[in-house]
Design a protein around this motif. Structure first.
Motif, short mmCIF file in Angstrom:
data_model
loop_
_atom_site.label_atom_id
_atom_site.label_comp_id
_atom_site.label_asym_id
_atom_site.label_seq_id
_atom_site.Cartn_x
_atom_site.Cartn_y
_atom_site.Cartn_z
N ILE A 29 42.52 35.41 22.63
CA ILE A 29 41.10 35.44 22.28
C ILE A 29 40.67 36.77 21.70
O ILE A 29 39.80 36.83 20.82
N LEU A 30 41.28 37.86 22.14
CA LEU A 30 40.85 39.20 21.76
C LEU A 30 41.55 39.71 20.52
O LEU A 30 42.59 39.20 20.09
N ASP A 31 40.96 40.75 19.92
CA ASP A 31 41.57 41.52 18.82
C ASP A 31 41.88 40.67 17.59
O ASP A 31 43.00 40.69 17.08
N HIS A 32 40.89 39.95 17.11
CA HIS A 32 41.06 39.16 15.88
C HIS A 32 40.34 39.83 14.72
O HIS A 32 39.36 40.54 14.89
N ASP A 33 40.86 39.57 13.53
CA ASP A 33 40.26 40.07 12.30
C ASP A 33 39.91 38.88 11.42
O ASP A 33 40.68 37.92 11.34
N GLU A 34 38.77 38.95 10.76
CA GLU A 34 38.33 37.81 9.94
C GLU A 34 39.30 37.50 8.81
O GLU A 34 39.35 36.37 8.33
N ASP A 76 34.83 44.61 21.30
CA ASP A 76 35.34 43.41 21.95
C ASP A 76 34.54 42.18 21.53
O ASP A 76 35.09 41.10 21.32
N TYR A 77 33.21 42.35 21.44
CA TYR A 77 32.35 41.26 20.99
C TYR A 77 32.71 40.84 19.56
O TYR A 77 32.90 39.66 19.26
N GLN A 78 32.80 41.81 18.69
CA GLN A 78 33.02 41.52 17.27
C GLN A 78 34.39 40.93 17.00
O GLN A 78 34.54 40.08 16.11
N ASP A 79 35.40 41.36 17.75
CA ASP A 79 36.78 40.96 17.47
C ASP A 79 37.25 39.77 18.29
O ASP A 79 38.42 39.37 18.17
#
Length: 222
Positions: A54-59, A198-201
């Motif tokens: 769930i964490l550390d994603h990039d668009e 954390d929210y954004q990614d």
């Protein structure tokens, strides 16, 4: 919860009048294939999803295959040179059209209700989980490009929730895990934001931003 102990149903089985050579027959419109597909779904394994998924994603890691070429005329009406000449009622009507069209592209079962609120310009919009309501900051009506982005972003959240409520694919279960453990930004008394990265990614936010990008005129032109 059911608890089955030894011999619980023995007496009931002995008292039945159906012999081992008799098979009860029921009339039904359900085919064998449909019944098999139903029970296969009930017993299919659920993928194991952790917060690491769930964490550390990039668009930039998300790709979509939506044909939005039929939206060009509508999106052209959000061009700033034309937008500034519109009345507020005309702008709201175009927003309603945009919401309906993007919701159709996403395959939403129900069209979210649109409501407008007044707040700091940094709060562009919300999708109200459980209410199927899209909230848009009224100041967005003066920023047509940002308005398109906000509508698309929040409608993607509506899609994510729809999929999470009836998960079928691995991504659906990721939506479910993320929405069950959603990370909201926190603000201190001095206005500093905590947990913003954390929210954004997190998955649902990064993916929603990526989806919204496909409606930008620059992205469509590239």
């Amino acid at each position: 919860m059911f608890k089955f102990g030894e011999g619980v149903f023995n007496d009931e089985i002995k008292d039945t009048e159906i012999s081992q050579n008799e098979t009860p027959v029921f009339e039904t419109d359900i085919s064998v294939e449909e019944a098999t597909a139903f029970w296969d779904k009930q017993f299919e394994s659920v993928p194991e999803i952790s917060m690491k998924d769930i964490l550390d994603h990039d668009e930039k890691e998300f790709e979509f295959d939506y044909d939005i070429s039929d939206m060009n005329n509508l999106l052209d009406k959000f061009d700033e040179s034309r937008w500034l000449d519109l009345s507020e009622d005309e702008k709201v009507e175009l927003v309603d059209q945009l919401v309906a069209k993007i919701a159709e592209k996403l395959g939403l079962n129900e069209l979210p209700e649109v409501m407008y609120f007044e707040d700091d310009p940094g709060n562009c919009g919300y999708y109200y989980s459980g209410l199927n309501m899209l909230g848009i900051n009224v100041c967005e009506l003066n920023e047509p490009k940002e308005l398109i982005n906000t509508v698309a972003h929040e409608l993607r959240h509506a899609y994510q929730e729809q999929r999470a409520l009836n998960p079928e694919t691995e991504m659906d279960y990721k939506y479910l895990t993320n929405l069950s453990n959603y990370i909201s930004p926190l603000f201190t008394e001095t206005g500093d934001c905590i947990l913003f990265a954390d929210y954004q990614d997190q998955l649902v936010e990064a993916e929603a931003r990526a989806f919204a990008n496909i409606f930008s005129r620059e992205e469509m032109a590239s």
